[in-house]
Design a protein around this motif. Structure first.
Motif, short mmCIF file in Angstrom:
data_model
loop_
_atom_site.label_atom_id
_atom_site.label_comp_id
_atom_site.label_asym_id
_atom_site.label_seq_id
_atom_site.Cartn_x
_atom_site.Cartn_y
_atom_site.Cartn_z
N LEU A 137 0.84 -1.21 0.00
CA LEU A 137 0.00 0.00 0.00
C LEU A 137 0.87 1.25 0.00
O LEU A 137 0.59 2.24 -0.70
CB LEU A 137 -0.91 0.02 1.22
N ALA A 138 1.95 1.19 0.81
CA ALA A 138 2.87 2.33 0.89
C ALA A 138 3.48 2.64 -0.47
O ALA A 138 3.57 3.79 -0.89
CB ALA A 138 3.97 2.04 1.90
N ASP A 139 3.85 1.55 -1.16
CA ASP A 139 4.44 1.75 -2.50
C ASP A 139 3.43 2.39 -3.45
O ASP A 139 3.79 3.26 -4.26
CB ASP A 139 4.90 0.40 -3.08
N MET A 140 2.20 1.95 -3.33
CA MET A 140 1.16 2.51 -4.20
C MET A 140 0.97 4.00 -3.94
O MET A 140 0.75 4.80 -4.86
CB MET A 140 -0.17 1.77 -4.02
N ILE A 141 1.04 4.35 -2.66
CA ILE A 141 0.91 5.78 -2.31
C ILE A 141 2.08 6.56 -2.89
O ILE A 141 1.90 7.60 -3.50
CB ILE A 141 0.83 5.97 -0.77
N LYS A 142 3.26 5.97 -2.74
CA LYS A 142 4.45 6.66 -3.26
C LYS A 142 4.38 6.82 -4.76
O LYS A 142 4.82 7.83 -5.33
CB LYS A 142 5.73 5.89 -2.87
N ASN A 143 3.82 5.78 -5.41
CA ASN A 143 3.73 5.84 -6.88
C ASN A 143 2.48 6.56 -7.36
O ASN A 143 2.20 6.58 -8.57
CB ASN A 143 3.74 4.43 -7.47
N SER A 144 1.70 7.05 -6.41
CA SER A 144 0.45 7.75 -6.73
C SER A 144 -0.50 6.87 -7.55
O SER A 144 -1.23 7.33 -8.41
CB SER A 144 0.73 9.04 -7.51
N ASP A 145 -0.45 5.57 -7.29
CA ASP A 145 -1.32 4.66 -8.03
C ASP A 145 -2.64 4.52 -7.27
O ASP A 145 -2.87 3.58 -6.51
CB ASP A 145 -0.62 3.29 -8.16
N GLU A 146 -3.50 5.44 -7.49
CA GLU A 146 -4.76 5.56 -6.73
C GLU A 146 -5.67 4.36 -6.96
O GLU A 146 -6.27 3.82 -6.02
CB GLU A 146 -5.44 6.85 -7.18
N LYS A 147 -5.72 3.94 -8.21
CA LYS A 147 -6.62 2.85 -8.57
C LYS A 147 -6.22 1.55 -7.85
O LYS A 147 -7.05 0.89 -7.21
CB LYS A 147 -6.58 2.64 -10.08
N ALA A 148 -4.92 1.23 -7.96
CA ALA A 148 -4.41 0.00 -7.34
C ALA A 148 -4.59 0.08 -5.83
O ALA A 148 -4.92 -0.91 -5.18
CB ALA A 148 -2.95 -0.17 -7.69
N PHE A 149 -4.40 1.28 -5.29
CA PHE A 149 -4.53 1.47 -3.85
C PHE A 149 -5.95 1.14 -3.39
O PHE A 149 -6.15 0.39 -2.44
CB PHE A 149 -4.17 2.92 -3.50
N LYS A 150 -6.92 1.65 -4.16
CA LYS A 150 -8.33 1.41 -3.79
C LYS A 150 -8.66 -0.08 -3.83
O LYS A 150 -9.39 -0.59 -2.99
CB LYS A 150 -9.24 2.19 -4.73
N GLU A 151 -8.14 -0.71 -4.86
CA GLU A 151 -8.42 -2.14 -5.01
C GLU A 151 -7.77 -2.94 -3.87
O GLU A 151 -8.38 -3.85 -3.31
CB GLU A 151 -7.89 -2.63 -6.36
N SER A 152 -6.54 -2.59 -3.55
CA SER A 152 -5.79 -3.34 -2.53
C SER A 152 -6.38 -3.16 -1.15
O SER A 152 -6.42 -4.11 -0.35
CB SER A 152 -4.33 -2.89 -2.51
N ILE A 153 -6.84 -1.95 -0.88
CA ILE A 153 -7.32 -1.68 0.48
C ILE A 153 -8.61 -2.46 0.79
O ILE A 153 -8.88 -2.81 1.94
CB ILE A 153 -7.50 -0.17 0.72
N ARG A 154 -9.32 -2.84 -0.28
CA ARG A 154 -10.52 -3.65 -0.05
C ARG A 154 -10.14 -5.07 0.37
O ARG A 154 -10.83 -5.72 1.14
CB ARG A 154 -11.35 -3.69 -1.34
N LYS A 155 -9.02 -5.50 -0.18
CA LYS A 155 -8.59 -6.88 0.12
C LYS A 155 -7.88 -6.99 1.47
O LYS A 155 -7.69 -8.07 1.99
CB LYS A 155 -7.62 -7.37 -0.97
N ILE A 156 -7.50 -5.85 2.00
CA ILE A 156 -6.65 -5.90 3.19
C ILE A 156 -7.39 -6.32 4.47
O ILE A 156 -6.79 -6.80 5.43
CB ILE A 156 -5.94 -4.55 3.40
N ALA A 157 -8.69 -6.24 4.45
CA ALA A 157 -9.46 -6.58 5.66
C ALA A 157 -9.18 -8.02 6.08
O ALA A 157 -8.91 -8.29 7.26
CB ALA A 157 -10.95 -6.39 5.38
N GLU A 158 -9.21 -8.90 5.08
CA GLU A 158 -8.97 -10.31 5.38
C GLU A 158 -7.56 -10.52 5.91
O GLU A 158 -7.33 -11.24 6.88
CB GLU A 158 -9.20 -11.16 4.12
N ALA A 159 -6.63 -9.83 5.25
CA ALA A 159 -5.23 -9.97 5.64
C ALA A 159 -5.01 -9.50 7.08
O ALA A 159 -4.24 -10.10 7.83
CB ALA A 159 -4.36 -9.16 4.68
#
Lengths: 328, 526
Positions: B261-283
């Motif tokens: 997630l941190a990398d996505m923020i650094k890379n300003s990859d908003e779309k990937a960030f949104k997708e990943s954060i949904r999956k993080i609950a299980e993790a």
């Protein structure tokens, strides 16, 4: 009237012969002769203006002879009465001794009437000529008499002696097709005039045409075609004399008091047709319009005080107008 | 139609075509003459005012004029009656135009007239009279103009270089305008911004665009660039600072699970960030209690640090609380809030970057513009810190608290010349033209302590009132010699401003006051 090619060609030849015949008796003044002939063919009256002794009366007499027309001369004086010109009813006794009124025709009953020094007569007498000139009729009492055809008034006036004269009213001026200015002859012309008039040498003039052929020619001339641009040019020239019209030339606005009447346009078109035929053409050209514009217009518009003060003449203004109005 | 009529029309058409050809030729020559006239005017004007690539421009004008003249004349075919009148003017005394009107008429006089016209037309050598050679006078004028234009090309143009420089500047401005357009679009489509914010930003950006557009001469361009830079700074400030985002990325990168997630923020990859954060609950549920506790602590700390962003702080605090309790349950709300807030920050960051980039480019263009002012213009800059390098220690004895600060400031002046743009370093003075702006001597002098912006160290001295305390002493040399000097304020105002701007970004200054500070420093530079 059915016009054929032969008639037209004959007419052109006759006119040329008339011009040549008149030239025998009238020395110089070629333009005046030509313009008078144009008036005869166009059926208009002519006002000849010039100092005495320039052959104005001689010209009219010669014309009458060559054209085989009846001619009468009226010397206008202040005491001349309309009846002296038109004629009057007089009491006559018939064979049975009964008296009755009979109309005695005046000198106006002729084909060619020379109204000499027309501006010396009173306006009353001058106006008696109005009907004759325009309608070619004379009305005395309740009877209207038709004047012989062709009928033409050639009036003269002296521009110098203004004492005891009555300038012609505008309405009467408008009835003249042309106003011609007879100029003093050149040295050679004057010499020739002396040779003819101060010796026993007589000029024999032949009758080239008659009144009937003049009437036929008038009809033919009215058939001469005039192209639209040429006609429009003539109309623009006439309109150009009106200072009140938008887009009038500067000279017009500055120097003209009243512009020419529609009769001016009629005069230009008719006279230009006659001129074209005299030139041996079957169509009217811009040059014809320009040629007849001077005699047709110079008595039809009136200058204002500025023009008189600046010494501007009508001919100068016409020249300016012809240049300024575009031909296309 | 009679044979005479047909023949008449045939001849009139031939004359008309010839007239048309002559008209085309003369129109082209006339157009050429006109264009050459303008061209010569431009060539002369280019010696006094900078006109970029003037001869190419003249060539284009000439080509356009010739083409326009050709097209105009080619489509303006003369009419038959015009052709007839023209040919009549060659001595036919209106025979042709009358005959043309009489086409179809079979009256005796009409036939006579048409035959007469035909005879005269046949006798007329119209090809000789209606020549296809261009008007000699026009041609001569064209030759003279072309020769003058050619000659002018050999005379060195003192403004040519200047014109080229201005042209490249204008191109840059056009580019900036495009960028400003894009920025407007981005601001419009940013759902995180309130309508009011959007309006304000749009207005500023549009003002910026129109100012760039209306800049016509060098002075205006310069002015517009300056104003634009200031406006961009203002706009940039409207977006939340990126500091929070950096902190979040930093904290997230410490944990293996959230590192992506941190990398996505650094890379300003908003779309990937949104997708990943949904999956993080299980993790998150799969984390051990210790890990959960550790992450909760870090997130909790982070929430404290980013209190300036209440929404985000609340989201992190909520998540930290749930992690700390070990009862993750339904954390979708917290994650959604988190996702939304971080996305907003990322979007803002992306806009900030775009504005920064634009401002940077405009700044570069402005500097280059300054450098084009010629030898008579100079830029001045004070470079702090090179000479000073001293520390100063205050010794308040044992009473209270004291502070020591080491610092140094030096000054340097970069002289600009025609070829070298003087790039004012941090803390630059006022760039000026010698012939139009005040000289140094005309500026009011101020005392500068020479410590501004130095690199000295800060020591905190602690102690209690009346009891004495620790004494920390830093011995420096030259401490007396660099205490400060009186200099014209234009030499240091840039430096002061730069420091002030930096402070605005770092200090806790009320937003309303920030504008006031900025305006104050801007007014000092004018």
């Amino acid at each position: 009237m059915e016009i054929n090619e032969k008639q037209i060609r004959d007419m052109i030849d006759i006119i040329k012969n008339v011009e040549a015949e008149i030239g025998k008796a009238i020395i110089g003044q070629k333009d005046i002769v030509r313009q008078v002939l144009i008036s005869v063919l166009a059926g208009g009256n002519v006002l000849l203006e010039g100092v005495p002794g320039l052959g104005k009366t001689q010209l009219v007499k010669t014309l009458a002879k060559v054209m085989d027309l009846s001619f009468s001369r009226i010397q206008f004086t202040p005491d001349l009465m309309p009846a002296d010109v038109m004629g009057t009813n007089i009491i006559v006794k018939d064979d049975s001794g009964n008296s009755r009124f009979e109309f005695q025709k005046g000198p106006v009953f002729a084909n060619l009437v020379l109204a000499d020094e027309i501006n010396r007569a009173t306006p009353k007498t001058q106006s008696a000529l109005l009907e004759a000139m325009q309608e070619q009729t004379v009305t005395v009492g309740k009877v209207t008499y038709r004047l012989p055809q062709p009928f033409l008034v050639l009036a003269t006036q002296n521009p110098i002696e203004m004492e005891g004269t009555y300038p012609l009213p505008e309405a009467q001026m408008d009835r003249f097709l042309f106003k011609l200015s007879v100029l003093f002859p050149s040295f050679d012309e004057l010499k020739d005039i002396m040779d003819i008039t101060t010796t026993n040498r007589e000029v024999e003039l032949n009758k080239i045409m008659d009144g009937e052929s003049i009437l036929k020619m008038r009809k033919i001339i009215r058939e001469v075609p005039i192209a639209k641009p040429v006609q429009e040019y003539a109309l623009r020239v006439v309109l150009g004399t009106h200072p009140e019209i938008e887009g009038a030339p500067e000279g017009t606005k500055k120097y003209i008091r009243f512009g020419a009447s529609p009769r001016a346009a009629q005069a230009i078109i008719t006279a230009s047709r006659a001129r074209a035929v005299m030139e041996g053409r079957y169509n009217v050209s811009f040059e014809d319009i320009k040629y007849v514009a001077y005699p047709s217009l110079r008595h039809r518009f009136f200058l204002n005080f500025d023009a008189v003060a600046d010494g501007v003449t009508t001919d100068a203004l016409i020249g300016q107008l012809l240049e300024e109005v575009s031909v296309y | 139609m009679s044979p005479t009529d047909k023949e008449l029309i045939k001849i009139i058409r031939r004359i008309r075509d010839r007239l048309h050809a002559a008209f085309i030729i003369n129109s082209i020559v006339l157009g050429l003459g006109f264009a050459l006239c303008i061209g010569l005017g431009l060539a002369v004007a280019a010696r006094f005012i900078p006109i970029y690539n003037v001869y190419l421009m003249i060539f284009k004008i000439v080509a356009a004029a010739v083409l326009a003249a050709f097209l105009y004349s080619a489509f303006k075919t003369p009419r038959n009656d015009y052709a007839a009148l023209r040919v009549d003017s060659l001595g036919l005394q209106e025979r042709t135009v009358t005959a043309l009107e009489l086409i179809g008429s079979q009256s005796a006089i009409a036939v006579l007239e048409k035959n007469d016209a035909l005879m005269h037309l046949k006798g007329l050598d119209y090809k000789k009279k209606i020549t296809l050679k261009p008007n000699k006078r026009y041609l001569l004028i064209c030759f003279i103009l072309a020769a003058a234009l050619l000659l002018s090309g050999f005379i060195p143009n003192p403004m040519a270089k200047r014109a080229e420089e201005l042209h490249s500047l204008k191109e840059k401005i056009a580019e900036q305008q495009k960028k400003a357009d894009k920025l407007v679009e981005r601001v419009k489509s940013n759902p995180k911004l309130s309508e009011e914010q959007k309006r304000e930003l749009e207005t500023k950006l549009l003002e910026l665009k129109s100012e760039l557009k209306s800049a016509e001469d060098e002075k205006e361009i310069k002015k517009a660039l300056g104003k634009t830079e200031k406006k961009l700074e203002y706009i940039k400030e409207k977006f939340a600072t990126s500091e929070d985002l950096k902190k979040i990325a930093d904290v997230l990168s410490r944990n293996e699970m959230t590192k992506a997630l941190a990398d996505m923020i650094k890379n300003s990859d908003e779309k990937a960030f949104k997708e990943s954060i949904r999956k993080i609950a299980e993790a998150l549920r799969g984390l051990s209690a210790v890990e959960k506790q550790k992450l909760a602590e870090e997130l909790s700390k982070l929430a404290q640090e980013i209190k300036s962003n209440p929404e985000l702080s609340r989201a992190f605090a909520g998540l930290a609380e749930k992690l700390a309790s070990g009862e993750l349950g339904d954390i979708s709300r917290e994650l959604d809030e988190l996702s939304e807030s971080i996305s907003e920050l990322m979007e803002n960051e992306s806009i900030r970057n775009a504005i920064s980039e634009l401002a940077k480019e405009l700044g570069a263009a402005n500097i280059s513009q300054r450098g084009q002012d010629g030898a008579g213009h100079q830029g001045q800059g004070n470079i702090p810190g090179n000479n000073g390098q001293q520390g100063q220690g205050n010794q308040p004895g044992g009473n209270g608290q004291g502070s020591g600060r080491g610092g140094g400031a030096g000054s340097g002046t970069d002289m600009g010349n025609e070829n070298q743009a003087p790039i004012p370093p941090a803390g630059s003075g006022i760039s000026k033209k010698n012939d139009s702006v005040k000289k140094d001597g005309e500026y009011e002098k101020i005392f500068t302590p020479q410590t501004l912006g130095g690199d000295g160290e800060t020591s905190n001295l602690s102690g209690n009132k009346g009891t004495g305390g620790n004494v920390e002493q830093v011995i420096t040399d030259k401490s007396r010699t660099v205490r400060g000097t009186s200099v014209p304020y234009n030499q240091v105002v840039g430096q002061y401003k730069s420091r002030a701007m930096e402070s605005l970004n770092t200090s806790d200054i009320p937003p309303g006051m920030k504008d006031m500070v900025r305006e104050y420093f801007t007014s000092l530079e004018e």
